[in-house]
Write a protein that holds these residues in place. Structure first.
Motif, PDB file in Angstrom:
ATOM      1  N   UNK A   1       0.856  -1.188   0.000  1.00 43.94           N
ATOM      2  CA  UNK A   1       0.000   0.000   0.000  1.00 43.94           C
ATOM      3  C   UNK A   1       0.891   1.237   0.000  1.00 43.94           C
ATOM      4  N   UNK A   2       0.642   2.146  -0.943  1.00 42.28           N
ATOM      5  CA  UNK A   2       1.493   3.331  -1.070  1.00 42.28           C
ATOM      6  C   UNK A   2       1.274   4.291   0.088  1.00 42.28           C
ATOM      7  N   UNK A   3       2.385   4.713   0.707  1.00 40.59           N
ATOM      8  CA  UNK A   3       2.362   5.696   1.789  1.00 40.59           C
ATOM      9  C   UNK A   3       3.407   6.758   1.470  1.00 40.59           C
ATOM     10  N   UNK A   4       3.002   8.027   1.495  1.00 39.38           N
ATOM     11  CA  UNK A   4       3.943   9.119   1.284  1.00 39.38           C
ATOM     12  C   UNK A   4       4.562   9.506   2.626  1.00 39.38           C
ATOM     13  N   UNK A   5       5.880   9.532   2.666  1.00 34.33           N
ATOM     14  CA  UNK A   5       6.586   9.841   3.915  1.00 34.33           C
ATOM     15  C   UNK A   5       7.562  10.984   3.700  1.00 34.33           C
ATOM     16  N   UNK A   6       7.778  11.753   4.746  1.00 35.33           N
ATOM     17  CA  UNK A   6       8.811  12.784   4.717  1.00 35.33           C
ATOM     18  C   UNK A   6      10.174  12.098   4.727  1.00 35.33           C
ATOM     19  N   UNK A   7      11.094  12.497   3.850  1.00 37.54           N
ATOM     20  CA  UNK A   7      12.431  11.889   3.867  1.00 37.54           C
ATOM     21  C   UNK A   7      13.107  11.955   5.236  1.00 37.54           C
ATOM     22  N   UNK A   8      12.794  12.979   6.016  1.00 31.65           N
ATOM     23  CA  UNK A   8      13.400  13.113   7.340  1.00 31.65           C
ATOM     24  C   UNK A   8      12.951  12.020   8.297  1.00 31.65           C
ATOM     25  N   UNK A   9      11.844  11.344   7.961  1.00 31.87           N
ATOM     26  CA  UNK A   9      11.292  10.317   8.841  1.00 31.87           C
ATOM     27  C   UNK A   9      11.650   8.905   8.393  1.00 31.87           C
ATOM     28  N   UNK A  10      12.515   8.768   7.395  1.00 31.00           N
ATOM     29  CA  UNK A  10      12.779   7.460   6.792  1.00 31.00           C
ATOM     30  C   UNK A  10      14.263   7.127   6.854  1.00 31.00           C
ATOM     31  N   UNK A  11      14.564   5.887   7.245  1.00 26.24           N
ATOM     32  CA  UNK A  11      15.898   5.316   7.101  1.00 26.24           C
ATOM     33  C   UNK A  11      15.795   4.191   6.084  1.00 26.24           C
ATOM     34  N   UNK A  12      16.615   4.255   5.056  1.00 28.40           N
ATOM     35  CA  UNK A  12      16.635   3.247   3.996  1.00 28.40           C
ATOM     36  C   UNK A  12      17.791   2.299   4.271  1.00 28.40           C
TER      37      UNK A  12
END
Length: 212
Positions: free
Chosen positions: A58-69
């Motif tokens: 399911x697609x979720x839009x996230x702020x890059x500041x809230x994501x660790x890849x």
């Protein structure tokens, strides 16, 4: 006048309301599946970049500041021989690569401009720019018939810009030369069609955690 109990009750209610009005975004670590790292949108005169997380289907839009890849040890490959691969490092050395094609257990990382309508920007094109990298050497490349084309590279002589069409959705190989935490900063710009007005996302930083 209000009695003491009434005041206490009002304060408690106000605290509860404030506590639920604007919950903080929770940081999330993405470990495998489809993710558009650079997800571009243009709406209400603003060019923005988010992370489109489809790792759960399911697609979720996230702020890059809230994501660790996350880039796990399973992403390690050996740099092939041949001068065309020298941008990755010395032949036989180790490099971590999130691959262009989907592989179970790894992030399938790409970019996405599907939300940018055609006719908005000159020539229907945006410019992606690699602004800076900390943590190690970073490159992004695509392969065709076994031959690499370097799209971005953190070394000073490496390519820093890439033209991307509106409605484009592409995947590439994201390569890191050492374990550790990287901050990779991009900027997206475009000139509005028929004008000299440039729109920009500003610098947007992404965090990659490369595991040994």
């Amino acid at each position: 006048m209000f009695g003491a109990r009434t005041v206490v009750a009002l304060v408690a209610t106000l605290v509860a309301l404030l506590g639920t009005a604007a919950p903080a975004s929770a940081a999330v670590t993405l470990t495998s599946g489809h993710v558009d790292v650079i997800d571009v949108n243009y709406a209400s005169g603003n060019l923005t970049v988010q992370v489109r997380d489809e790792t759960t289907g399911t697609a979720v839009e996230r702020s890059p500041a809230d994501v660790v890849l996350q880039v796990p040890a399973a992403a390690k490959i050996t740099v092939p021989s041949g001068s065309q691969w020298s941008f990755l490092g010395t032949a036989g050395s180790t490099v971590w690569v999130l691959p262009q094609n989907q592989v179970s257990g790894l992030l399938w990382a790409g970019w996405n401009a599907n939300d940018v309508a055609t006719g908005v920007f000159a020539n229907n094109q945006l410019t992606f720019e690699l602004v800076s990298v900390t943590g190690g050497q970073f490159s992004m490349y695509t392969t065709s018939l076994g031959n690499p084309t370097v799209r971005f590279h953190s070394r000073s002589a490496g390519p820093k810009t890439q033209l991307v069409s509106a409605k484009a959705h592409s995947h590439a190989n994201w390569a890191f030369n050492t374990a550790g935490t990287y901050t990779v900063t991009f900027k997206v710009t475009g000139t509005l069609a028929g004008t000299t007005t440039t729109k920009t996302s500003g610098n947007v930083s992404f965090t990659f955690q490369v595991l040994n």
